[in-house]
Enzyme design. Structure first.
Site, PDB file in Angstrom:
ATOM      1  N   HIS A 117       0.852  -1.195   0.000  1.00 10.84           N
ATOM      2  CA  HIS A 117       0.000   0.000   0.000  1.00 10.84           C
ATOM      3  C   HIS A 117       0.885   1.241   0.000  1.00 10.84           C
ATOM      4  O   HIS A 117       1.612   1.501   0.961  1.00 10.84           O
ATOM      5  CB  HIS A 117      -0.910   0.000   1.224  1.00 10.84           C
ATOM      6  N   ASP A 140      -7.755   1.322   2.490  1.00 10.53           N
ATOM      7  CA  ASP A 140      -7.371   2.358   3.452  1.00 10.53           C
ATOM      8  C   ASP A 140      -8.285   3.571   3.558  1.00 10.53           C
ATOM      9  O   ASP A 140      -8.163   4.320   4.517  1.00 10.53           O
ATOM     10  CB  ASP A 140      -5.934   2.824   3.170  1.00 10.53           C
ATOM     11  N   HIS A 195      -6.677   9.495  -0.140  1.00 15.41           N
ATOM     12  CA  HIS A 195      -7.339   9.445   1.172  1.00 15.41           C
ATOM     13  C   HIS A 195      -6.506  10.036   2.319  1.00 15.41           C
ATOM     14  O   HIS A 195      -6.951   9.970   3.472  1.00 15.41           O
ATOM     15  CB  HIS A 195      -7.751   8.003   1.493  1.00 15.41           C
TER      16      HIS A 195
END
Length: 1148
Positions: free
Chosen positions: A174, A288, A568
């Protein structure tokens, strides 16, 4: 006298219409009798039928005539009301100025068939409705044992005898495009090495797999690598070892984003993939984002995705779904009357997406299978038991330990196919981790697969490998057409990861940049539309200066900077201070570059002779009327220098797809000003003061406001010049609680000392009453002449005194909001003018203004509210605006999701205060059987309804500590922030509150949709810099991009030039994105003044554009990845309610 004169004019108009209509009817009704001799007593049968048709036609014409007369009558009534509401004289009461009536504009009605969808919605069955789930869950949070937030999982040893467990271990990394480091720094330090090692390590063994999500990083790496590496990546994709999941520019936030930007970053990612790699993602991966929206689900479905995965969901919801085995479901839109929006969704069951929380319920055990944490490395296991390298001596015991976790996890699902992600933030950046993870797992796999008694088949896989196996398994189990998975509707906000730690703070954090984002979206859309149409004109007239400009490259960069900000940890306001500056700088630079594209494109379109087009690389001939000096400053209006000899040209753009009447406001250096319309006629002007501070007016600048009437997506030219014979009207000012000396200059300014008069302002729709502090108290809607309470208050929320406190992510208040107490009675300034009137109240931390426009039509029917917020001097406080009314909403309220759909909410007493705060992108409302109160917003913020009749909106938050979610700092880089809203009070007709309570859907009114669009896409004034470049150059009076207004319920989301398949340039095609909005017809729409109608979603494409022919129009999937099997050139669009469609269009 004025009233009788207006009635005389309109009476004459009615008389003329009647006489002309009768003339037409008689003319059309003339019969052609046979020319031969008539036989007495007979009339041919054919002539009888013709006569009957003529009579029927006459009846239809009479009906149309009656409707015209009825509309004119309504207009006369509106006019009479506006005249009656005229100036009243005494300074303490409202002088509303003139109420402008739109010439030749009649209130058009929606087709009743377009009301059916909203009335039918809400009755459809769902297996799981999230509103009901919240009623069922106790939210008691007992200790679940090793799975703290869950329960003890048991299984029988023989459960897999008939069908073995099939496990897919999915390696991933990620990569946040900015968080603790900037995007570039992360790429330099981590991400480029992940890609480099991926190419080497996956090639070593064809059974190894890997997935990747963020295209922003992949594109950056692609630009610096050689061809052999590029070919290696393509080979890995082709043989299924590497999969691109989602494939957006970023893994976008789903709470604070607008659907325009969500679609745009998806298209940017998917277009890059198509051009460079030739792949089309089909699985969504969102591990996430802090809560999940069905809007993103819908966009993925319409982009052609089959399945998706989510992670950050409230821990109590995860537990409930685990108990019910509903962690995999078909996510269906609340508004869907069928199942066309269904997409298979997998919800990860445990606390996090890291390795300790993905193999099974016990993180102490799972952590032992994260081989990066082997002793001697930089990371260990917090539970105190480190991993062991796999060897022949321990493989049996370790395999059985891991398999036990896999089996327990599988008991939470309905099939024997299991997903086990293997990764974490920025994993696999070192080649040693690739070896440690893959080689140790390969030994475990080899042992498990060689032991038939273990009843397991385990392998590395991609996300689509898992979903393909899942669907194959389900197909085998399916009986009688009954789905194995339930259908679910609703959203997954507000997220909590533990205890009462609700992530409702980030809905508001760094609001300065949330507002900047919305401005950027509107500017990018304007640039896209104007650029594409200017490009077509440049191609037609062979204007090489425009064709060879770097505009498309600049436009692509702006798309990518906006896309990056949807990440995000960007738009959410949850990054380090210097990372926020990096995001802000990117937006700021792109705003500046878009202004150049808009100016050059508009200049070309408005030129009478296109071949005389000129451009200056250093500046645009048309410049925006506002300028932002830095990434963290508010935009300021430029001052237009006027002279009596040469007029200045003002080109105004309407970014709305309907004809529009709105106020244009610019600043000039003279108060004696004349504004000439495109026809050369002087228009009515209000000249207002420009304030240096709250009491001092500028002697060098004046604000000029006038009413402009623009065609849909059109440009119109006005001239401004200094003139002693101007028809301008100076605004009047009335000052309350004034203990200082006000400098009035040329304006009439009156100190209202000890005046007992109430403060009121009004227009032909509304009368607003204010208290002596300048805060609104009541409103009277002139439609029904009823006065209602409507109070505006400001509040503070503090933070708890417990160890965990509010931070960038979390909202952990110390109790109910406390009233804002001013140190002294606020200074209040009332403006009264012909175009608008307003009341401004000056508090220590907020400058609050409520404005009414004296306009018939949309903008006159709501109150504009602007707040300039500055809380840089406070500590651990959050400031809120509360609107209170007598509406009995019974703990139910509504917030929008991503500007796309409305989600009903309930204020729940069993949840803490912070859990009842939800994201609001564009609107929130409350309602009872009689009224709806809507707060429309020009930026994403947190919203709630803490008590009956109330709407609260969070405006800014300043927090001095970290909230222990990894950021490592508080939020104390606050800016002076502008928040912009509109308040709309509407009458509901014959509604049943019990039906409201049961319905999982709700829709804005058509007026609310329009008002929101006006708020988010204001007129764009541009000033011709200096004189025209050449005396030979002439400007058109206006340029119409569309032939006529689009239907009221259809929004042109974008007209986006598609990239060329070779090089970095543009192609001949554009993506035309349209959205059909659904509206609630149960709200009063009297005299709305809409210059459009509805057509049940049908539009003729050849008649869409003005001055442009449509060569081809081919439907596509939302992000251009797929074309329907039967896709062909078509001439009509038929959009279903709520749908967003993309088509490839070629103009010439």
């Amino acid at each position: 006298m004025k009233l009788s004169r207006q009635f005389t004019v309109f009476g004459s108009a009615i008389f003329c219409v009647v006489i002309f209509s009768l003339y037409l009817m008689l003319d059309r009704g003339h019969l052609d009798y046979p020319r031969g001799p008539r036989q007495e007593g007979s009339f041919p049968q054919g002539q009888l039928s013709i006569l009957q048709e003529k009579i029927d036609h006459l009846e239809r014409l009479l009906a149309e005539n009656n409707e015209i007369i009825s509309n004119i009558r309504d207009s006369v009534i509106n006019l009479s009301e506006s005249v009656e509401d005229g100036p009243r004289g005494p300074a303490g009461n409202a002088s509303q100025g003139s109420a402008h009536l739109h010439s030749a504009q009649l209130a058009l009605q929606a087709d009743p068939k377009d009301c059916l969808f909203a009335s039918q919605s809400g009755n459809q069955h769902r297996d799981v409705q999230m509103l009901d789930v919240y009623d069922l869950i106790p939210f008691d949070n007992p200790d679940g044992g090793v799975w703290k937030q869950g329960f003890d999982i048991k299984y029988e040893a023989d459960e897999w005898d008939r069908e073995p467990l099939q496990v897919f271990v999915v390696p991933h990394s990620h990569n946040d495009p900015g968080w603790l480091k900037t995007f570039n720094d992360y790429f330099r330090d981590k991400t480029q090495y992940i890609f480099n090692n991926m190419v080497l390590k996956l090639k070593e063994d064809s059974s190894r797999k890997f997935i990747w999500s963020e295209i922003s990083y992949l594109a950056k790496w692609w630009d610096i690598i050689d061809n052999p590496k590029k070919e290696a990546v393509k080979s890995l994709l082709q043989n299924g070892q590497l999969e691109i999941v989602t494939g957006g520019w970023v893994m976008a936030d789903e709470a604070t984003t607008h659907y325009f930007a969500l679609i745009d970053q998806l298209i940017e990612g998917h277009q890059w993939l198509e051009k460079n790699l030739g792949v089309k993602p089909r699985s969504g991966w969102a591990i996430d984002p802090f809560g999940h929206s069905p809007t993103m689900t819908y966009l993925l479905k319409r982009a052609g995705f089959s399945h998706m995965l989510i992670q950050r969901v409230h821990y109590s919801v995860k537990k409930h779904f685990s108990l019910q085995k509903t962690l995999e479901f078909f996510w269906r839109q609340n508004w869907d009357l069928g199942s066309t929006t269904d997409i298979l969704c997998h919800m990860m069951p445990f606390y996090s997406y890291d390795i300790p929380h993905t193999c099974g319920p016990d993180p102490k055990i799972c952590c032992q299978f994260d081989f990066k944490r082997l002793p001697g490395g930089r990371y260990g296991c917090p539970w105190g038991v480190p991993p062991e390298a796999i060897s022949p001596g321990n493989v049996q015991s370790r395999a059985q330990m891991l398999l036990d976790q896999y089996r327990k996890k599988s008991k939470l699902f309905r099939t024997k196919v299991l997903l086990a992600p293997l990764g974490d933030d920025f994993r696999f950046s070192e080649y040693t981790e690739w070896d440690l993870q893959y080689r140790n797992y390969e030994q475990l796999f080899s042992y498990m697969n060689s032991q038939p008694h273990l009843k397991v088949k385990i392998q590395f896989g991609t996300l689509s490998d898992y979903f393909d196996a899942l669907e194959k398994s389900v197909a085998a189990e399916k009986k009688g057409g009954q789905s194995v998975f339930p259908a679910l509707s609703g959203d997954f906000f507000t997220y909590a990861d533990r205890d009462d730690h609700y992530w409702s703070g980030y809905f508001t954090s760094r609001p300065f940049y949330k507002r900047m984002d919305r401005i950027m979206e509107s500017r990018l859309r304007t640039a896209e539309i104007l650029y594409h149409l200017a490009l077509k004109q440049a191609q037609k007239y062979k204007i090489n200066k425009f064709l060879s400009s770097p505009h498309y490259t600049t436009l692509t960069e702006a798309r990518r900077n906006l896309g990056l900000f949807q990440h995000h940890d960007a738009i959410t306001g949850t990054a380090k201070d210097w990372v926020v500056v990096d995001y802000g700088t990117r937006l700021f630079q792109s705003l500046n570059s878009l202004e150049k594209i808009i100016g050059d494109s508009a200049f070309l379109l408005i030129l009478k002779d296109k071949k005389l087009y000129q451009s200056d690389p250093s500046k645009a001939f048309l410049e925006m009327d506002t300028k932002q000096s830095s990434q963290d400053s508010l935009p300021k209006k430029n001052i237009i220098q006027l002279s009596a000899q040469e007029p200045r040209y003002l080109v105004v753009y309407n970014p709305f797809e309907q004809e529009r009447h709105s106020v244009v406001s610019v600043r000039v250096n003279s108060a004696t000003v004349k504004v000439l319309s495109d026809l050369g006629k002087a228009v009515e002007v209000q000249v207002s003061a420009v304030w240096k501070d709250m009491r001092t007016t500028s002697q060098a600048a004046y604000e000029v406001a006038f009413l402009a009437h623009l065609p849909p997506l059109g440009l119109k030219v006005y001239k401004i010049l200094e003139s002693q014979s101007s028809s301008s009207h100076l605004a009047d000012y009335f000052l309350y609680n004034n203990d200082g000396q006000a400098e009035s200059g040329i304006f009439h300014m009156k100190n209202m000392v000890d005046s007992g008069d109430a403060i009121t302002i009004e227009n032909s729709f509304l009368t607003l009453g204010f208290d002596r502090s300048g805060l609104m108290e009541k409103v009277r809607r002139k439609e029904d002449n009823k006065q209602q309470e409507l109070k505006v208050q400001f509040l503070w929320y503090g933070t708890t005194n417990k160890r965990d406190k509010s931070g960038a992510y979390l909202f952990l208040p110390d109790g109910q909001g406390q009233p804002y107490v001013s140190l002294r009675t606020p200074f209040v300034r009332v403006t009264r003018g012909r175009i608008y009137s307003d009341v401004t109240c000056f508090l220590e931390h907020v400058t609050h203004k409520v404005r009414l426009y004296h306009i018939q039509g949309i903008e006159g029917q709501s109150m504009e509210v602007s707040n300039i917020v500055d809380i840089r001097s406070v500590h651990n406080r959050e400031i809120v605006m509360r609107i209170s009314s007598k509406i009995n909403n019974q703990n139910r309220y509504y917030t929008d999701l991503n500007g796309y759909q409305i989600q009903p909410r309930r204020t729940m007493a069993k949840l803490p205060l912070q859990a009842n705060v939800y994201p609001m992108s564009t609107m929130a409302y409350i309602q009872d059987a009689a009224h709806r109160l809507t707060l429309l917003s020009a930026q994403s913020l947190g919203a709630s309804s803490m008590a009956s009749g109330q709407i609260e909106v969070f405006m800014d938050r300043r927090l001095m500590q970290d909230d222990n979610r990894g950021l490592g700092q508080g939020v104390h880089d606050n800016k002076i922030t502008a928040n912009l809203f509109r308040i709309l009070l509407e009458k509901r007709n014959g509604m049943n509150m019990e039906e409201d309570k049961k319905s999982p859907v709700s829709y804005p009114s058509l007026l609310s949709h329009m008002t929101s669009a006006f708020l988010n896409h204001p007129f764009l004034p541009m000033v011709l810099s200096g004189q025209l470049p050449s005396p030979a150059i002439e400007l058109l009076s206006e340029f119409r991009l569309l032939q006529s207004s689009l239907p009221c319920d259809i929004h042109l989301v974008n007209l986006r030039t598609i990239q060329s398949k070779v090089g970095k340039g543009y192609s001949d095609e554009a993506a035309l994105i349209l959205h059909r909005k659904v509206f609630d017809c149960q709200l009063s729409s009297r005299a709305m003044g809409l210059p459009c109608s509805t057509t049940q979603g049908k539009m003729s494409i050849p008649k869409l554009f003005n001055n442009f022919a449509v060569e081809s129009f081919i439907p596509s999937s939302l992000s251009l990845m797929h074309s329907p099997p039967d896709a062909q050139n078509t001439s009509e669009v038929s959009l279903s309610p709520m749908e967003i469609s993309t088509s490839r269009i070629r103009l010439r």
